[in-house]
Design an enzyme around this catalytic site. Structure first.
Site, PDB file in Angstrom:
ATOM      1  N   VAL A 165     -35.169  27.415   1.913  1.00 14.71           N
ATOM      2  CA  VAL A 165     -34.092  28.282   2.377  1.00 14.71           C
ATOM      3  C   VAL A 165     -34.310  29.705   1.877  1.00 14.71           C
ATOM      4  CG1 VAL A 165     -31.603  28.651   2.391  1.00 14.71           C
ATOM      5  CG2 VAL A 165     -32.513  26.324   2.464  1.00 14.71           C
TER       6      VAL A 165
ATOM      7  N   LYS B 219     -26.749  48.379  13.424  1.00 15.15           N
ATOM      8  CA  LYS B 219     -25.446  48.935  13.069  1.00 15.15           C
ATOM      9  C   LYS B 219     -24.327  47.885  13.087  1.00 15.15           C
ATOM     10  CE  LYS B 219     -24.160  50.793  17.660  1.00 15.15           C
ATOM     11  NZ  LYS B 219     -23.589  49.588  18.225  1.00 15.15           N
TER      12      LYS B 219
ATOM     13  N   ASP C 296     -24.963  14.124   3.122  1.00 14.93           N
ATOM     14  CA  ASP C 296     -25.397  14.596   1.791  1.00 14.93           C
ATOM     15  C   ASP C 296     -24.268  15.421   1.176  1.00 14.93           C
ATOM     16  OD1 ASP C 296     -26.933  15.160  -0.423  1.00 14.93           O
ATOM     17  OD2 ASP C 296     -28.055  16.791   0.537  1.00 14.93           O
TER      18      ASP C 296
ATOM     19  N   ILE D  83     -34.256  31.244  -1.732  1.00 18.03           N
ATOM     20  CA  ILE D  83     -33.128  30.881  -2.603  1.00 18.03           C
ATOM     21  C   ILE D  83     -33.101  29.399  -2.946  1.00 18.03           C
ATOM     22  CG2 ILE D  83     -31.623  32.809  -1.977  1.00 18.03           C
ATOM     23  CD1 ILE D  83     -30.026  30.743  -0.267  1.00 18.03           C
TER      24      ILE D  83
ATOM     25  N   GLN E  70     -35.383  25.420  -2.524  1.00 15.74           N
ATOM     26  CA  GLN E  70     -36.414  24.581  -1.925  1.00 15.74           C
ATOM     27  C   GLN E  70     -36.002  23.134  -2.070  1.00 15.74           C
ATOM     28  OE1 GLN E  70     -40.519  25.182  -3.142  1.00 15.74           O
ATOM     29  NE2 GLN E  70     -41.077  24.095  -1.267  1.00 15.74           N
ATOM     30  N   GLY E  71     -35.757  22.487  -0.939  1.00 15.89           N
ATOM     31  CA  GLY E  71     -35.409  21.068  -0.974  1.00 15.89           C
ATOM     32  C   GLY E  71     -36.636  20.239  -0.650  1.00 15.89           C
ATOM     33  N   ALA E  72     -36.434  18.951  -0.488  1.00 15.76           N
ATOM     34  CA  ALA E  72     -37.549  18.070  -0.191  1.00 15.76           C
ATOM     35  C   ALA E  72     -38.119  18.403   1.187  1.00 15.76           C
ATOM     36  CB  ALA E  72     -37.088  16.615  -0.225  1.00 15.76           C
ATOM     37  N   GLU E  73     -37.257  18.824   2.069  1.00 17.25           N
ATOM     38  CA  GLU E  73     -37.659  18.953   3.452  1.00 17.25           C
ATOM     39  C   GLU E  73     -37.712  20.389   3.936  1.00 17.25           C
ATOM     40  OE1 GLU E  73     -36.466  17.740   7.775  1.00 17.25           O
ATOM     41  OE2 GLU E  73     -34.933  17.391   6.254  1.00 17.25           O
ATOM     42  N   ALA E  74     -36.814  21.203   3.386  1.00 17.56           N
ATOM     43  CA  ALA E  74     -36.684  22.556   3.907  1.00 17.56           C
ATOM     44  C   ALA E  74     -36.715  23.584   2.791  1.00 17.56           C
ATOM     45  CB  ALA E  74     -35.382  22.686   4.688  1.00 17.56           C
TER      46      ALA E  74
END
Ligand SMILES: Nc1ncnc2c1ncn2[C@@H]1O[C@H](COP(=O)(O)OP(=O)(O)OP(=O)(O)O)[C@@H](O)[C@H]1O
Lengths: 263, 188
Positions: free
Chosen positions: A30, A42, A162, A22, A24-28
């Site tokens: 998601v 369940k 941030d 969902i 894409q940042g500079a570091e991570a």
């Protein structure tokens, strides 16, 4: 998204955990998934979970890279764990943390706004009201609550690092009621420094001015109302600290203005 | 769906599998079978305790357990650590017990979660790919679910061992979530 990252993640998660990217940042990177890492199906049916992955960076020395990944993954997880303990503060629940491999599992928050207005972060929420009713009472109530969340964070000596309007997610609590949650503590820290708090406030102010300039003055007023209230509820000590934060906020703002005039 | 049928079959084939046991596997570890059983009114804890080191189980005093989430969260952590060569104890079973702990002190983990001579409620964790051995535990096996854990656990003790004395909430769900945080972050 790079093929390499996707295949790495799918190896790690195995075919039992289907996932979808969902952000894409500079570091991570998601992802979301509907599979809980350890609760029986369940109990977790139809829920969504967020997987935040920090992939290795090739330009770093492997051992430095591993220790940086571990450090950052842990620091974000620790912060979520500590913030969870603060009464009234709303952050997503940490589900699992694999610091060696750079994975964090957290609870997914928010929903899609009506009429294709996008995901329910503060930014999209304000966009949704802008054309018809920018000063709707729901907007006011929500912004005050956002201010309260930031106030609680700062009063307890944490900073976000941030604080943009996409990092504030609104969770529906009723047909006309939204509870703001702060997300993405990747740059967060424990800090009793007024500078960090002033910068948080300034970053959010810039985010709101740049996307909703026409209404920004009123929006800021509502935000700051909620923010100040938290401090004022803490007596003389609160009033004193509030003054310090507000003064520094003003200073950061002036510095920012000078910089933009020069640059 | 097919997964479920398979589990039911395994259960039928093996009479030693009590129907009250929770048998499952975690999504990322499909080949590892986890069996969890809960016993109340245990009368031979000291006997079990004397041979606990040889038994292929993690035997947990259920007084310190408030939810399934707490248990599974610890097992998940143990499996991840095992897969990536990070075990801190000698077996996967002892690692499950250790993973429940909020501190890195192994002795303390055993003190807080291990079986005691007077333990009356026991949670038995077995992680295997083979069949379960006879436990020879004397007590009443009860269904393992959140109610049976939360209604019988010692919340004061749980708050103490996870350093949650100051935590504002009294809801089991919230406490369980705070406990999960401690489990995921212990020693890191
Ligand atoms: N708990 C959550 N619930 C819902 N959505 C989330 C959650 N966490 C992250 N997201 C979504 O993923 C996006 C990126 O997440 P996050 O900000 O944590 O990652 P990041 O790599 O640090 O991003 P950035 O660098 O862009 O700030 C968020 O803007 C949000 O849309």
């Amino acid at each position: 998204m790079s093929e390499e990252i996707v295949s790495r993640v799918s190896n790690y998660l195995t075919p039992q955990v289907p996932f979808k990217a969902i952000a894409q940042g500079a570091e991570a990177v998601v992802f979301t998934t509907n599979v809980h890492p350890y609760l029986p199906a369940k109990d977790s049916n139809n829920k969504t979970y967020v997987i935040k992955y920090r992939p290795p960076k090739r330009y770093r020395h492997p051992s430095i890279d591993r220790s940086l990944t571990k450090h950052r993954t842990l620091s974000e997880s620790r912060l979520l764990a500590k913030l969870f303990l603060i009464p009234g503060l709303k952050v997503p629940q940490l589900i699992a943390c694999d610091a060696y491999n750079g994975y964090i599992w957290i609870e997914f928050l928010g929903e899609d706004l009506p009429n294709d207005a996008g995901f329910s972060n503060l930014k999209n929420f304000l966009w949704m009201f802008a054309p018809s009713d920018p000063y709707d009472p729901i907007v006011k109530e929500t912004l005050i609550k956002v201010g309260e969340q930031i106030g609680l964070l700062h009063w307890n000596d944490y900073c976000h690092g941030d604080l943009t309007s996409s990092n504030i997610v609104l969770v529906r609590e009723g047909p006309e009621s939204w509870q703001p949650y702060l997300i993405d503590f990747g740059l967060g820290s424990t800090s009793n420094m007024v500078e960090d708090k002033g910068v948080d406030l300034y970053v959010l102010e810039r985010a709101i001015v740049s996307t909703h300039s026409l209404f920004a003055d009123t929006y800021k007023e509502w935000l700051m109302h909620g923010f100040c209230q938290v401090y004022k509820n803490n007596g003389a000590e609160g009033e004193k600290k509030l003054k310090e934060v507000l003064n520094r906020f003003q200073e950061v703002r002036m510095r920012g203005r000078k910089r933009s005039m020069i640059g | 769906m097919p997964a479920k049928t398979e589990k039911q079959l395994t259960r039928k084939k093996n009479p030693k599998f009590s129907s009250m046991a929770l048998i499952s596997s975690l999504p990322q570890f499909p080949d590892t079978r986890i069996s969890l059983r809960l016993f109340h009114n245990v009368s031979n804890a000291s006997e079990i305790r004397s041979k606990v080191a040889q038994l292929p189980y993690a035997i947990i005093d259920a007084r310190s357990i408030c939810s399934l989430e707490q248990v599974y969260s610890a097992i998940y952590r143990a499996l991840v650590e095992s897969k990536y060569g990070k075990l801190k104890t000698k077996s996967l079973h002892s690692e499950c017990l250790y993973s429940l702990s909020a501190t890195s002190n192994i002795g303390e983990a055993y003190k807080n979660f291990g079986i005691k001579d007077d333990s009356q409620m026991l949670l038995v964790i077995q992680i295997v790919d083979k069949d379960q051995q006879d436990l020879q535990l004397q007590g009443d096996e009860v269904p393992l679910n959140d109610e049976n854990l939360s209604q019988n656990c010692d919340m004061t003790f749980i708050r103490k061992i996870y350093k949650l004395n100051e935590f504002h909430s009294t809801s089991t769900i919230e406490i369980s979530r705070a406990v999960v945080n401690c489990i995921q972050l212990r020693g890191l």
